[in-house]
Design a protein around this motif. Sequence first.
Motif, mmCIF file in Angstrom:
data_model
loop_
_atom_site.group_PDB
_atom_site.id
_atom_site.type_symbol
_atom_site.label_atom_id
_atom_site.label_comp_id
_atom_site.label_asym_id
_atom_site.label_seq_id
_atom_site.Cartn_x
_atom_site.Cartn_y
_atom_site.Cartn_z
ATOM 1 N N GLY A 1 0.982 -0.944 -0.018
ATOM 2 C CA GLY A 1 0.356 -0.026 -0.056
ATOM 3 C C GLY A 1 0.495 1.391 -0.171
ATOM 4 O O GLY A 1 0.523 2.172 0.704
ATOM 5 N N LEU A 2 1.905 1.192 -0.825
ATOM 6 C CA LEU A 2 3.123 2.567 -0.858
ATOM 7 C C LEU A 2 2.861 2.943 -1.953
ATOM 8 O O LEU A 2 2.961 2.051 -2.730
ATOM 9 N N ALA A 3 3.302 4.401 -1.581
ATOM 10 C CA ALA A 3 3.145 5.162 -3.392
ATOM 11 C C ALA A 3 4.861 5.698 -2.765
ATOM 12 O O ALA A 3 4.993 6.327 -2.412
ATOM 13 N N GLY A 4 5.928 4.413 -3.811
ATOM 14 C CA GLY A 4 7.173 5.301 -4.178
ATOM 15 C C GLY A 4 8.188 4.427 -3.851
ATOM 16 O O GLY A 4 8.058 2.643 -3.157
ATOM 17 N N ALA A 5 9.372 4.069 -4.624
ATOM 18 C CA ALA A 5 10.245 3.379 -4.720
ATOM 19 C C ALA A 5 11.863 3.760 -5.222
ATOM 20 O O ALA A 5 11.969 4.396 -5.109
ATOM 21 N N ILE A 6 12.418 2.726 -4.294
ATOM 22 C CA ILE A 6 13.795 2.956 -4.865
ATOM 23 C C ILE A 6 14.279 1.965 -5.339
ATOM 24 O O ILE A 6 15.190 0.999 -5.256
ATOM 25 N N PRO A 7 14.618 2.473 -6.767
ATOM 26 C CA PRO A 7 15.343 1.127 -7.654
ATOM 27 C C PRO A 7 16.562 1.109 -7.100
ATOM 28 O O PRO A 7 17.755 1.635 -5.931
ATOM 29 N N GLU A 8 17.464 0.152 -7.925
ATOM 30 C CA GLU A 8 18.581 -0.755 -7.027
ATOM 31 C C GLU A 8 19.486 0.768 -7.072
ATOM 32 O O GLU A 8 20.118 1.332 -8.014
ATOM 33 N N ALA B 1 12.937 8.629 -3.299
ATOM 34 C CA ALA B 1 12.261 7.844 -4.236
ATOM 35 C C ALA B 1 11.683 8.052 -5.455
ATOM 36 O O ALA B 1 11.783 9.550 -5.513
ATOM 37 N N VAL B 2 10.843 7.245 -6.779
ATOM 38 C CA VAL B 2 10.976 7.536 -7.593
ATOM 39 C C VAL B 2 9.046 6.823 -7.713
ATOM 40 O O VAL B 2 9.065 5.529 -6.591
ATOM 41 N N PRO B 3 7.918 7.344 -8.546
ATOM 42 C CA PRO B 3 6.410 7.017 -8.694
ATOM 43 C C PRO B 3 7.322 5.669 -8.682
ATOM 44 O O PRO B 3 7.847 5.167 -10.149
ATOM 45 N N ALA C 1 0.505 -5.851 -10.605
ATOM 46 C CA ALA C 1 1.724 -5.855 -10.216
ATOM 47 C C ALA C 1 1.958 -4.356 -9.516
ATOM 48 O O ALA C 1 2.137 -3.334 -10.718
ATOM 49 N N HIS C 2 2.400 -3.353 -8.633
ATOM 50 C CA HIS C 2 2.207 -2.312 -8.150
ATOM 51 C C HIS C 2 3.525 -2.521 -7.874
ATOM 52 O O HIS C 2 4.096 -3.112 -6.669
ATOM 53 N N ASN C 3 3.500 -0.426 -8.047
ATOM 54 C CA ASN C 3 4.806 -0.250 -6.929
ATOM 55 C C ASN C 3 6.119 -0.667 -7.147
ATOM 56 O O ASN C 3 7.466 -0.647 -6.194
ATOM 57 N N LEU C 4 6.537 -0.567 -8.574
ATOM 58 C CA LEU C 4 7.437 -1.551 -9.734
ATOM 59 C C LEU C 4 8.575 -0.826 -9.651
ATOM 60 O O LEU C 4 8.426 0.326 -10.533
ATOM 61 N N PRO C 5 10.079 -0.407 -9.338
ATOM 62 C CA PRO C 5 10.664 0.506 -9.986
ATOM 63 C C PRO C 5 11.068 0.446 -11.091
ATOM 64 O O PRO C 5 10.654 -0.833 -11.571
ATOM 65 N N PRO C 6 11.516 1.474 -11.585
ATOM 66 C CA PRO C 6 12.098 1.561 -13.005
ATOM 67 C C PRO C 6 13.280 0.592 -13.080
ATOM 68 O O PRO C 6 14.395 1.612 -12.841
ATOM 69 N N GLU C 7 13.404 -0.385 -13.964
ATOM 70 C CA GLU C 7 14.516 -1.446 -13.864
ATOM 71 C C GLU C 7 14.432 -2.160 -15.134
ATOM 72 O O GLU C 7 13.576 -2.840 -15.522
ATOM 73 N N LEU C 8 14.655 -3.153 -14.747
ATOM 74 C CA LEU C 8 15.462 -4.088 -15.997
ATOM 75 C C LEU C 8 14.381 -5.632 -14.148
ATOM 76 O O LEU C 8 15.234 -5.891 -14.168
#
Length: 440
Positions: free
Chosen positions: A285-292, A311-313, A358-365
């Motif tokens: 239930g969170l908005a925001g993620a930390i990429p690797e 953090a990024v959306p 699926a939600h809240n996935l940081p921009p990554e591979l």
Amino acid sequence: MRFAAIVFTALVLALSASSQEKPNLTGKVIDENEAPYAGATVSIYSARPKAGAGVVCPTCYADCTKRAATDASGLFTIPSLDPALLFRVLVTAENYSPLSLDNIDPAEGPVTAKLVELDPARMEPGHVVRGRVLDPRGKPVAGAKIEPFAIHKGNSTQYGGLNGIDAMAISNEKGEFAITSDRQDLSVGILIDAAGLARRIFMHLDAMETTHKLSMTYGATVAGAVLLDKKPVPGLFIGLAQTDRACASFVGEWVVQTNKEGRFEFPNIAPNCECVLYSKIDSPGLAGAIPEKIVAIGADDTILDLGVLEAVPGHTLSGRVVLSDGKSVPPGTCIRITREQAWDWKLVPVDEQGAFEAHNLPPELYEVSCTISDYHMSEQNQSLDPFDRARLIGMLSEDVADLTLLMEPGELEKRGRVSGDTQRRTQLKSEPIRGANAKE
């Protein structure tokens, strides 16, 4: 410098129990004949909140330093425990198998632990590896968890599948432990995890008359804060794991949670190594993620303050699992979403129509896979990984709402690498992830 980390942890933990009565953990230890056992050690090994997730690692709570010995009647008392926590309790006694009691709530009343005696044949010479765990000052460490994960045979080493060997041992008040086996001339690799100390691996410990002296360190501390649009992000799970995943060096993942100011802290991290830091994609239930983020961990007793991490959306990945023969997706089907560097993945349920989200996935591979008995990934999935055709691989740099994972009847004939496809895989790793419905 290590003192600062301990103070921070203690202040956070004190808030949860300051206004509640702290219960005692009481109970009785008995042997196989149900007779009271005197002199057993009962230790609080780890803890977790009754509600929500912890802001520190499971073995870093203040109560995890507490233990007691059973009296002549087999009774014990561990006083004044945090009422907001559930505990993992370890019971150890010489010549008995260690016993773990999980999810213990002291407020529910006394517990009973029944010990099982070791097979005497496993205590014969050549069958027992003995060790003594010491802290950086040379003092014994009680309550350390020792897990064998490798067996050495001549010039080869077997990882996993260690049949006929103790799965775990716990150090006693003298820091001593024994790993027993039905194998002769035992030699093992072990992982030691003790509260307030850095996890450490020791290899090639042989069964011998003498006791191995195993010195631990305090490790390093990693700290920081997470903000999104200049506001703290509380309740975000933060993971940390070594980038070197070799069996002989990887000590596992550390996970903590940001507090209301968005702060996090990892104490007792294995020193002098490279790690990847990330937010967990199962943070609810969170908005925001930390990429690797790759970080270099310093020496023992150092603090690495990462400052503010922006953090990024997080993105949403949704779509459908489709069976090419038109049949319905079996109940209980999930897709697995795995990150490239982070020690992190998520199982996402698929509904009756094959839909998933699926939600809240940081921009990554990412790698995306699905396992259904008697089906395999179709070659029509455009991001099919040529190194492992049971999964898709690609970038997620924006919301994806229509990913179709097409699966065909029959078992996958070849999962491994296909020669000459290295260039294709490199290309896929820079492209958006695409299923069977994507346009070229």
